[in-house]
Design a protein around this motif. Structure first.
Motif, PDB file in Angstrom:
ATOM      1  N   ASP A   1       0.809  -1.219   0.000  1.00 13.29           N
ATOM      2  CA  ASP A   1       0.000   0.000   0.000  1.00 13.29           C
ATOM      3  C   ASP A   1       0.847   1.276   0.000  1.00 13.29           C
ATOM      4  N   GLN A   2       2.175   1.153   0.169  1.00  9.36           N
ATOM      5  CA  GLN A   2       3.030   2.338   0.177  1.00  9.36           C
ATOM      6  C   GLN A   2       3.740   2.576  -1.153  1.00  9.36           C
ATOM      7  N   ARG A   3       3.274   1.926  -2.224  1.00  8.27           N
ATOM      8  CA  ARG A   3       3.965   2.047  -3.511  1.00  8.27           C
ATOM      9  C   ARG A   3       4.018   3.498  -4.005  1.00  8.27           C
ATOM     10  N   GLU A   4       2.912   4.244  -3.879  1.00  7.74           N
ATOM     11  CA  GLU A   4       2.915   5.632  -4.341  1.00  7.74           C
ATOM     12  C   GLU A   4       3.807   6.498  -3.461  1.00  7.74           C
ATOM     13  N   LEU A   5       3.954   6.145  -2.187  1.00  8.33           N
ATOM     14  CA  LEU A   5       4.874   6.859  -1.309  1.00  8.33           C
ATOM     15  C   LEU A   5       6.305   6.667  -1.782  1.00  8.33           C
ATOM     16  N   ARG A   6       6.619   5.456  -2.245  1.00 13.08           N
ATOM     17  CA  ARG A   6       7.983   5.180  -2.726  1.00 13.08           C
ATOM     18  C   ARG A   6       8.308   6.009  -3.959  1.00 13.08           C
ATOM     19  N   ARG A   7       7.311   6.200  -4.814  1.00 13.90           N
ATOM     20  CA  ARG A   7       7.544   7.050  -5.986  1.00 13.90           C
ATOM     21  C   ARG A   7       7.892   8.478  -5.551  1.00 13.90           C
ATOM     22  N   ILE A   8       7.150   9.003  -4.581  1.00 14.65           N
ATOM     23  CA  ILE A   8       7.395  10.370  -4.100  1.00 14.65           C
ATOM     24  C   ILE A   8       8.766  10.479  -3.445  1.00 14.65           C
ATOM     25  N   VAL A   9       9.130   9.483  -2.641  1.00 12.58           N
ATOM     26  CA  VAL A   9      10.446   9.488  -1.985  1.00 12.58           C
ATOM     27  C   VAL A   9      11.548   9.570  -3.034  1.00 12.58           C
ATOM     28  N   GLY A  10      11.409   8.803  -4.115  1.00  9.29           N
ATOM     29  CA  GLY A  10      12.408   8.835  -5.170  1.00  9.29           C
ATOM     30  C   GLY A  10      12.580  10.220  -5.775  1.00  9.29           C
TER      31      GLY A  10
ATOM     32  N   ASP B   1      15.193   7.800   8.246  1.00 11.77           N
ATOM     33  CA  ASP B   1      13.992   6.956   8.203  1.00 11.77           C
ATOM     34  C   ASP B   1      13.870   6.297   9.576  1.00 11.77           C
ATOM     35  N   VAL B   2      12.873   6.717  10.367  1.00 10.53           N
ATOM     36  CA  VAL B   2      12.834   6.313  11.770  1.00 10.53           C
ATOM     37  C   VAL B   2      11.969   5.086  12.039  1.00 10.53           C
ATOM     38  N   ASN B   3      11.346   4.536  11.023  1.00 10.53           N
ATOM     39  CA  ASN B   3      10.541   3.319  11.198  1.00 10.53           C
ATOM     40  C   ASN B   3      10.608   2.550   9.882  1.00 10.53           C
ATOM     41  N   CYS B   4      11.784   2.014   9.595  1.00 11.58           N
ATOM     42  CA  CYS B   4      12.105   1.601   8.225  1.00 11.58           C
ATOM     43  C   CYS B   4      11.531   0.263   7.809  1.00 11.58           C
ATOM     44  N   ASN B   5      11.120  -0.584   8.751  1.00 15.37           N
ATOM     45  CA  ASN B   5      10.678  -1.943   8.423  1.00 15.37           C
ATOM     46  C   ASN B   5      11.760  -2.610   7.558  1.00 15.37           C
ATOM     47  N   VAL B   6      11.423  -3.165   6.386  1.00 13.53           N
ATOM     48  CA  VAL B   6      12.429  -3.865   5.574  1.00 13.53           C
ATOM     49  C   VAL B   6      13.166  -2.934   4.621  1.00 13.53           C
ATOM     50  N   GLY B   7      12.926  -1.621   4.734  1.00 17.25           N
ATOM     51  CA  GLY B   7      13.637  -0.666   3.895  1.00 17.25           C
ATOM     52  C   GLY B   7      12.883  -0.195   2.675  1.00 17.25           C
ATOM     53  N   GLY B   8      11.571  -0.446   2.636  1.00 12.92           N
ATOM     54  CA  GLY B   8      10.794  -0.131   1.445  1.00 12.92           C
ATOM     55  C   GLY B   8      10.889   1.308   0.989  1.00 12.92           C
ATOM     56  N   LEU B   9      10.986   2.261   1.937  1.00  9.65           N
ATOM     57  CA  LEU B   9      11.087   3.672   1.563  1.00  9.65           C
ATOM     58  C   LEU B   9      12.538   4.099   1.334  1.00  9.65           C
ATOM     59  N   PHE B  10      13.420   3.777   2.263  1.00  5.36           N
ATOM     60  CA  PHE B  10      14.770   4.317   2.143  1.00  5.36           C
ATOM     61  C   PHE B  10      15.545   3.713   0.979  1.00  5.36           C
ATOM     62  N   VAL B  11      15.242   2.481   0.584  1.00  3.52           N
ATOM     63  CA  VAL B  11      15.917   1.894  -0.576  1.00  3.52           C
ATOM     64  C   VAL B  11      15.654   2.733  -1.822  1.00  3.52           C
ATOM     65  N   HIS B  12      14.407   3.200  -1.982  1.00  4.64           N
ATOM     66  CA  HIS B  12      14.098   4.022  -3.152  1.00  4.64           C
ATOM     67  C   HIS B  12      14.761   5.394  -3.055  1.00  4.64           C
ATOM     68  N   ALA B  13      14.941   5.902  -1.832  1.00  2.00           N
ATOM     69  CA  ALA B  13      15.717   7.128  -1.675  1.00  2.00           C
ATOM     70  C   ALA B  13      17.149   6.909  -2.152  1.00  2.00           C
ATOM     71  N   GLY B  14      17.733   5.786  -1.764  1.00  2.00           N
ATOM     72  CA  GLY B  14      19.097   5.480  -2.170  1.00  2.00           C
ATOM     73  C   GLY B  14      19.231   5.274  -3.664  1.00  2.00           C
ATOM     74  N   LEU B  15      18.282   4.581  -4.274  1.00  2.00           N
ATOM     75  CA  LEU B  15      18.341   4.325  -5.711  1.00  2.00           C
ATOM     76  C   LEU B  15      18.173   5.605  -6.530  1.00  2.00           C
ATOM     77  N   HIS B  16      17.595   6.646  -5.927  1.00  2.00           N
ATOM     78  CA  HIS B  16      17.390   7.908  -6.635  1.00  2.00           C
ATOM     79  C   HIS B  16      18.343   8.999  -6.151  1.00  2.00           C
ATOM     80  N   GLY B  17      19.504   8.591  -5.623  1.00  2.07           N
ATOM     81  CA  GLY B  17      20.581   9.550  -5.419  1.00  2.07           C
ATOM     82  C   GLY B  17      20.820  10.064  -4.030  1.00  2.07           C
TER      83      GLY B  17
ATOM     84  N   LEU C   1       9.719  16.520   4.463  1.00  3.88           N
ATOM     85  CA  LEU C   1       9.237  15.577   5.480  1.00  3.88           C
ATOM     86  C   LEU C   1       8.062  14.797   4.904  1.00  3.88           C
ATOM     87  N   LEU C   2       8.157  13.474   4.922  1.00  8.59           N
ATOM     88  CA  LEU C   2       7.047  12.613   4.521  1.00  8.59           C
ATOM     89  C   LEU C   2       6.420  12.036   5.774  1.00  8.59           C
TER      90      LEU C   2
END
Length: 379
Positions: free
Chosen positions: A202-211, A221-237, A318-319
């Motif tokens: 359900d956070q797929r659109e959030l990942r697009r915005i993070v990128g 990222d203070v509640n990263c779980n398996v890295g779903g958000l921060f990985v996309h931050a890393g892949l986008h620079g 801030l997201l």
């Protein structure tokens, strides 16, 4: 088939698309339907309104499953086939997505997430609890599922007054660890004990915005779980990422996912709750990611956002991700504004990412819009 008769006002609402009714909308019933036994819904004059589940113990006593001309035979496979075809048209990679989303796919109380050949099921009504075999059979028939795992161990069931149970296999041999491919990233997830069903589709659109916000950023990222958000931050620079999770095993999985996506040396994952992390870290960041899925009250939500604002630099982003419950319906924006005002920060809304297309929701369905998110620029 037993019939349940509804008041004139309830019948009118059902004809106009209402997906559910309450106990007081029932005028009379033929017998007492057992969990999983479909009934015909009728108005006071006896005209058929459709098919439904009736559970007098539930707060939403009547849930619609079929239209007036719909046959009982093959109902679950029929709705499942339509849901499957819908994902084929709307989702980038339908091998990895939510296949059934409750009322939005005409199957109230049923959640099915797909991990390639493996499917994870959650049932959220007593009626769907009683249909585990029918659901499994339909998944194998319609999708060719290699395995089906039941995950009825979530807090959501407790909130609905339903008993929780340990994860167990309904069909095949599901792996505990599974690979997810999404938006150019790869993740290993824990299907058996991971949060929810293992991965937050359900956070797929959030990942697009993070990128879009991450280029050359220092990220917290203070509640990263398996890295779903921060990985996309890393892949986008993003040039530096500091992440936290309260569970040590989940943190280990987040580190593995960072390495699998070529982020070794840029990502540092530590153990701690979101609030512990926000209090302990003293520097400010270009991009702060705050998922409040473990927050248990509106007051705690505001406190988390206040601390996240303190960790966001002047001109930074801030997201914020909120969940209903515990947040009241429609209260997300007011609570975020309260936090901004208390910290004397001016926040400009950049985006309002919502649920992705594999999470269709029926207008008027209870709790359908359970996730709120906003991307802010903070000054």
């Amino acid at each position: 088939m037993l019939s349940t008769y509804l008041s004139r006002d309830a019948a009118r609402r059902l004809r106009h698309g209402a997906p559910w009714l309450r106990r007081e909308d029932i005028v009379s019933m033929e017998g007492t339907p057992q969990p999983g036994e479909l009934v015909q819904l009728r108005d006071e004059d006896g005209a058929v309104l459709g098919l439904g589940d009736v559970d007098l113990e539930a707060s939403l006593a009547v849930r619609r499953l079929g239209l007036p001309d719909e046959a009982v035979e093959g109902l679950i496979p029929r709705h499942l086939r339509h849901a499957f075809e819908r994902r084929g048209r709307l989702v980038d990679d339908p091998r990895f997505c939510r296949i059934v989303n409750d009322d939005g796919d005409g199957l109230p109380g049923l959640i099915v997430d797909r991990y390639d050949a493996h499917f994870v099921v959650q049932t959220l009504t007593r009626s769907m609890d009683a249909r585990h075999q029918d659901i499994t059979r339909a998944l194998v028939e319609v999708t060719g599922a290699g395995s089906v795992l039941l995950r009825n161990d979530t807090p959501r069931r407790r909130a609905l007054g339903l008993p929780t149970q340990r994860p167990h296999v309904l069909y095949g041999t599901p792996p505990r660890w599974c690979r997810v491919l999404e938006l150019g990233a790869r993740f290993t997830v824990d299907l058996t004990y991971g949060l929810g069903t293992g991965y937050a589709y359900d956070q797929r659109e959030l990942r697009r915005i993070v990128g879009r916000m991450a280029w050359d950023a220092r990220v917290l990222d203070v509640n990263c779980n398996v890295g779903g958000l921060f990985v996309h931050a890393g892949l986008h620079g993003a040039r530096h990422i500091l992440a936290f999770d309260a569970d040590a095993d989940t943190g280990d999985l987040a580190r593995e996912n960072a390495e699998a996506n070529g982020l070794l040396g840029r990502v540092f994952v530590e153990k701690g709750t979101a609030l512990q992390a926000l209090r302990a870290v003293r520097e400010t960041f270009d991009l702060v990611l705050l998922d409040t899925c473990r927050v248990d009250s509106p007051e705690a939500f505001v406190e988390h956002v206040q601390y996240a604002l303190r960790r966001t630099r002047h001109g930074g982003r801030l997201l914020v991700v909120g969940h209903h419950p515990p947040l009241p319906p429609g209260g997300f924006d007011d609570l975020v504004a309260t936090a901004c005002e208390s910290e004397a920060r001016i926040a400009t809304r950049l985006a309002r990412p919502g649920l992705p297309p594999d999470h269709p929701t029926l207008v008027g369905s209870p709790g359908a819009e359970y996730l709120d998110a906003v991307a802010l620029e903070v000054t």
